[in-house]
Design a protein around this motif. Sequence first.
Motif, PDB file in Angstrom:
ATOM      1  N   LEU A 157      -2.686   9.407 -16.310  1.00  9.49           N
ATOM      2  CA  LEU A 157      -3.066  10.007 -15.035  1.00  9.49           C
ATOM      3  C   LEU A 157      -2.799   9.055 -13.872  1.00  9.49           C
ATOM      4  CD1 LEU A 157      -6.456  11.800 -15.872  1.00  9.49           C
ATOM      5  CD2 LEU A 157      -4.184  12.826 -15.621  1.00  9.49           C
ATOM      6  N   SER A 158      -3.065   7.769 -14.096  1.00 12.04           N
ATOM      7  CA  SER A 158      -2.795   6.773 -13.059  1.00 12.04           C
ATOM      8  C   SER A 158      -1.306   6.721 -12.739  1.00 12.04           C
ATOM      9  CB  SER A 158      -3.283   5.396 -13.533  1.00 12.04           C
ATOM     10  OG  SER A 158      -2.974   4.396 -12.589  1.00 12.04           O
ATOM     11  N   ALA A 159      -0.468   6.749 -13.772  1.00 10.83           N
ATOM     12  CA  ALA A 159       0.981   6.728 -13.550  1.00 10.83           C
ATOM     13  C   ALA A 159       1.450   7.988 -12.826  1.00 10.83           C
ATOM     14  CB  ALA A 159       1.705   6.594 -14.890  1.00 10.83           C
ATOM     15  N   ILE A 160       0.891   9.142 -13.209  1.00 11.35           N
ATOM     16  CA  ILE A 160       1.259  10.399 -12.537  1.00 11.35           C
ATOM     17  C   ILE A 160       0.879  10.345 -11.062  1.00 11.35           C
ATOM     18  CG2 ILE A 160       0.689  12.863 -12.394  1.00 11.35           C
ATOM     19  CD1 ILE A 160       0.483  12.807 -15.473  1.00 11.35           C
ATOM     20  N   PHE A 161      -0.283   9.786 -10.770  1.00 11.91           N
ATOM     21  CA  PHE A 161      -0.701   9.695  -9.375  1.00 11.91           C
ATOM     22  C   PHE A 161       0.226   8.783  -8.577  1.00 11.91           C
ATOM     23  CE2 PHE A 161      -3.279   8.092  -5.836  1.00 11.91           C
ATOM     24  CZ  PHE A 161      -3.642   9.305  -5.264  1.00 11.91           C
ATOM     25  N   GLU A 162       0.700   7.699  -9.190  1.00  7.83           N
ATOM     26  CA  GLU A 162       1.648   6.829  -8.497  1.00  7.83           C
ATOM     27  C   GLU A 162       2.941   7.573  -8.191  1.00  7.83           C
ATOM     28  OE1 GLU A 162       0.985   3.880  -7.276  1.00  7.83           O
ATOM     29  OE2 GLU A 162      -1.046   3.990  -8.109  1.00  7.83           O
ATOM     30  N   LEU A 163       3.382   8.428  -9.102  1.00  5.98           N
ATOM     31  CA  LEU A 163       4.576   9.236  -8.854  1.00  5.98           C
ATOM     32  C   LEU A 163       4.332  10.235  -7.724  1.00  5.98           C
ATOM     33  CD1 LEU A 163       5.724   9.933 -12.526  1.00  5.98           C
ATOM     34  CD2 LEU A 163       6.815   8.413 -10.856  1.00  5.98           C
ATOM     35  N   ILE A 164       3.129  10.803  -7.680  1.00 11.77           N
ATOM     36  CA  ILE A 164       2.789  11.728  -6.595  1.00 11.77           C
ATOM     37  C   ILE A 164       2.799  10.995  -5.257  1.00 11.77           C
ATOM     38  CG2 ILE A 164       0.945  13.149  -5.628  1.00 11.77           C
ATOM     39  CD1 ILE A 164       0.176  13.865  -8.519  1.00 11.77           C
ATOM     40  N   GLU A 165       2.239   9.780  -5.230  1.00  6.64           N
ATOM     41  CA  GLU A 165       2.262   8.982  -3.999  1.00  6.64           C
ATOM     42  C   GLU A 165       3.695   8.725  -3.544  1.00  6.64           C
ATOM     43  OE1 GLU A 165       0.055   5.399  -4.633  1.00  6.64           O
ATOM     44  OE2 GLU A 165      -1.747   6.260  -3.729  1.00  6.64           O
ATOM     45  N   TRP A 166       4.548   8.331  -4.481  1.00  7.36           N
ATOM     46  CA  TRP A 166       5.952   8.075  -4.144  1.00  7.36           C
ATOM     47  C   TRP A 166       6.614   9.335  -3.596  1.00  7.36           C
ATOM     48  CZ3 TRP A 166       9.773  10.649  -7.094  1.00  7.36           C
ATOM     49  CH2 TRP A 166      11.082  10.367  -6.708  1.00  7.36           C
ATOM     50  N   LEU A 167       6.365  10.490  -4.237  1.00  6.67           N
ATOM     51  CA  LEU A 167       6.976  11.734  -3.788  1.00  6.67           C
ATOM     52  C   LEU A 167       6.482  12.115  -2.393  1.00  6.67           C
ATOM     53  CD1 LEU A 167       8.769  14.162  -4.429  1.00  6.67           C
ATOM     54  CD2 LEU A 167       6.774  15.256  -5.494  1.00  6.67           C
ATOM     55  N   ALA A 168       5.163  11.976  -2.167  1.00  7.97           N
ATOM     56  CA  ALA A 168       4.610  12.316  -0.860  1.00  7.97           C
ATOM     57  C   ALA A 168       5.169  11.405   0.227  1.00  7.97           C
ATOM     58  CB  ALA A 168       3.086  12.222  -0.896  1.00  7.97           C
ATOM     59  N   ALA A 169       5.278  10.105  -0.085  1.00 11.29           N
ATOM     60  CA  ALA A 169       5.833   9.177   0.902  1.00 11.29           C
ATOM     61  C   ALA A 169       7.287   9.505   1.205  1.00 11.29           C
ATOM     62  CB  ALA A 169       5.706   7.743   0.393  1.00 11.29           C
ATOM     63  N   THR A 170       8.035   9.962   0.185  1.00  6.87           N
ATOM     64  CA  THR A 170       9.435  10.337   0.382  1.00  6.87           C
ATOM     65  C   THR A 170       9.552  11.596   1.230  1.00  6.87           C
ATOM     66  OG1 THR A 170      10.038   9.355  -1.752  1.00  6.87           O
ATOM     67  CG2 THR A 170      11.578  10.937  -0.792  1.00  6.87           C
ATOM     68  N   VAL A 171       8.691  12.572   0.958  1.00  6.50           N
ATOM     69  CA  VAL A 171       8.756  13.854   1.656  1.00  6.50           C
ATOM     70  C   VAL A 171       8.303  13.719   3.106  1.00  6.50           C
ATOM     71  CG1 VAL A 171       7.780  16.186   1.768  1.00  6.50           C
ATOM     72  CG2 VAL A 171       8.538  15.237  -0.424  1.00  6.50           C
ATOM     73  N   PHE A 172       7.156  13.056   3.330  1.00  5.88           N
ATOM     74  CA  PHE A 172       6.582  13.001   4.673  1.00  5.88           C
ATOM     75  C   PHE A 172       7.134  11.839   5.496  1.00  5.88           C
ATOM     76  CE2 PHE A 172       3.361  15.246   2.142  1.00  5.88           C
ATOM     77  CZ  PHE A 172       3.275  16.411   2.877  1.00  5.88           C
ATOM     78  N   GLY A 173       7.359  10.700   4.846  1.00  6.57           N
ATOM     79  CA  GLY A 173       7.940   9.563   5.540  1.00  6.57           C
ATOM     80  C   GLY A 173       7.093   9.092   6.710  1.00  6.57           C
ATOM     81  N   GLY A 174       7.639   8.195   7.498  1.00  7.36           N
ATOM     82  CA  GLY A 174       6.988   7.724   8.723  1.00  7.36           C
ATOM     83  C   GLY A 174       5.612   7.132   8.474  1.00  7.36           C
ATOM     84  N   ASP A 175       4.767   7.216   9.509  1.00  7.78           N
ATOM     85  CA  ASP A 175       3.432   6.632   9.433  1.00  7.78           C
ATOM     86  C   ASP A 175       2.567   7.317   8.387  1.00  7.78           C
ATOM     87  OD1 ASP A 175       4.111   4.883  11.442  1.00  7.78           O
ATOM     88  OD2 ASP A 175       3.221   6.095  13.049  1.00  7.78           O
ATOM     89  N   LEU A 176       2.698   8.639   8.264  1.00  5.52           N
ATOM     90  CA  LEU A 176       1.892   9.365   7.283  1.00  5.52           C
ATOM     91  C   LEU A 176       2.253   8.940   5.870  1.00  5.52           C
ATOM     92  CD1 LEU A 176      -0.140  11.489   6.433  1.00  5.52           C
ATOM     93  CD2 LEU A 176       1.631  13.242   6.721  1.00  5.52           C
ATOM     94  N   GLY A 177       3.530   8.839   5.578  1.00 10.23           N
ATOM     95  CA  GLY A 177       3.950   8.408   4.252  1.00 10.23           C
ATOM     96  C   GLY A 177       3.458   7.009   3.925  1.00 10.23           C
ATOM     97  N   GLN A 178       3.531   6.103   4.900  1.00 15.68           N
ATOM     98  CA  GLN A 178       3.070   4.734   4.683  1.00 15.68           C
ATOM     99  C   GLN A 178       1.559   4.668   4.516  1.00 15.68           C
ATOM    100  OE1 GLN A 178       4.832   1.897   4.116  1.00 15.68           O
ATOM    101  NE2 GLN A 178       6.539   3.345   3.991  1.00 15.68           N
ATOM    102  N   ALA A 179       0.830   5.470   5.314  1.00 14.39           N
ATOM    103  CA  ALA A 179      -0.633   5.480   5.204  1.00 14.39           C
ATOM    104  C   ALA A 179      -1.071   5.986   3.839  1.00 14.39           C
ATOM    105  CB  ALA A 179      -1.229   6.348   6.317  1.00 14.39           C
TER     106      ALA A 179
END
Length: 220
Positions: A157-179
């Motif tokens: 589950l921890s690994a899946i969440f890290e993948l979700i974080e990476w995907l969200a940062a890729t999709v949203f980018g900018g300050d929101l992705g970094q936050a």
Amino acid sequence: MTPSATQRPRASLAYPAALLALFALFWLALAIRPWYRQDWLLENVVVFAAVPLFAFTARRLRFSDLAYTLLFVFLCAHEVGAHFTYAQVPYDEAFRRLSGQSLDALLGLRRNHYDRLVHFLFGLLLLPLAAELFRAEAPPRSALWRFLLPVLFIESLSAIFELIEWLAATVFGGDLGQAYLGTQGDVWDAQWDMLLALAGATLTQCLRFLAARRAPAAAV
């Protein structure tokens, strides 16, 4: 008529319902003016999915009071991170007001470590829930698998969440992705997060097995 010895009374849902009500109040309080509303929404996606799931399935799979309590503590810690954004939780300022000293300076920390704490708590606090889930739905046949499967489940589950974080940062980018990603410049942030979740889960599982050896009737 006396109930059969094989019949077990259905556990009351009063305690988890009380925890749900307390969490709802805590959630509402921290939903007021979060530091970064869009990041708060992203952080709460998991809450919007998990809390109704636990509520709607409680009658079919009622976890122990301990498991619900630890889940409650973890979700509250997560909501603090969501309110401030994980990289900006002002724990050091709070400690300084109480003691007059910097906690980061005392521990030699060079970044905000609240996210690392919550990843450790993810493993530490949710391992009993994972163990109870396996015991109810897919009971392992040996002590080795009773030990390993909940730990590996938490780590997955921890690994899946890290993948979700990476995907969200890729999709949203900018300050929101970094936050939302919250790496604070650490290229090994994802690996540290997964390691800490694994450490927390392993620690709790070791304590559970030691307790079971002292009280052999206790289930693990």
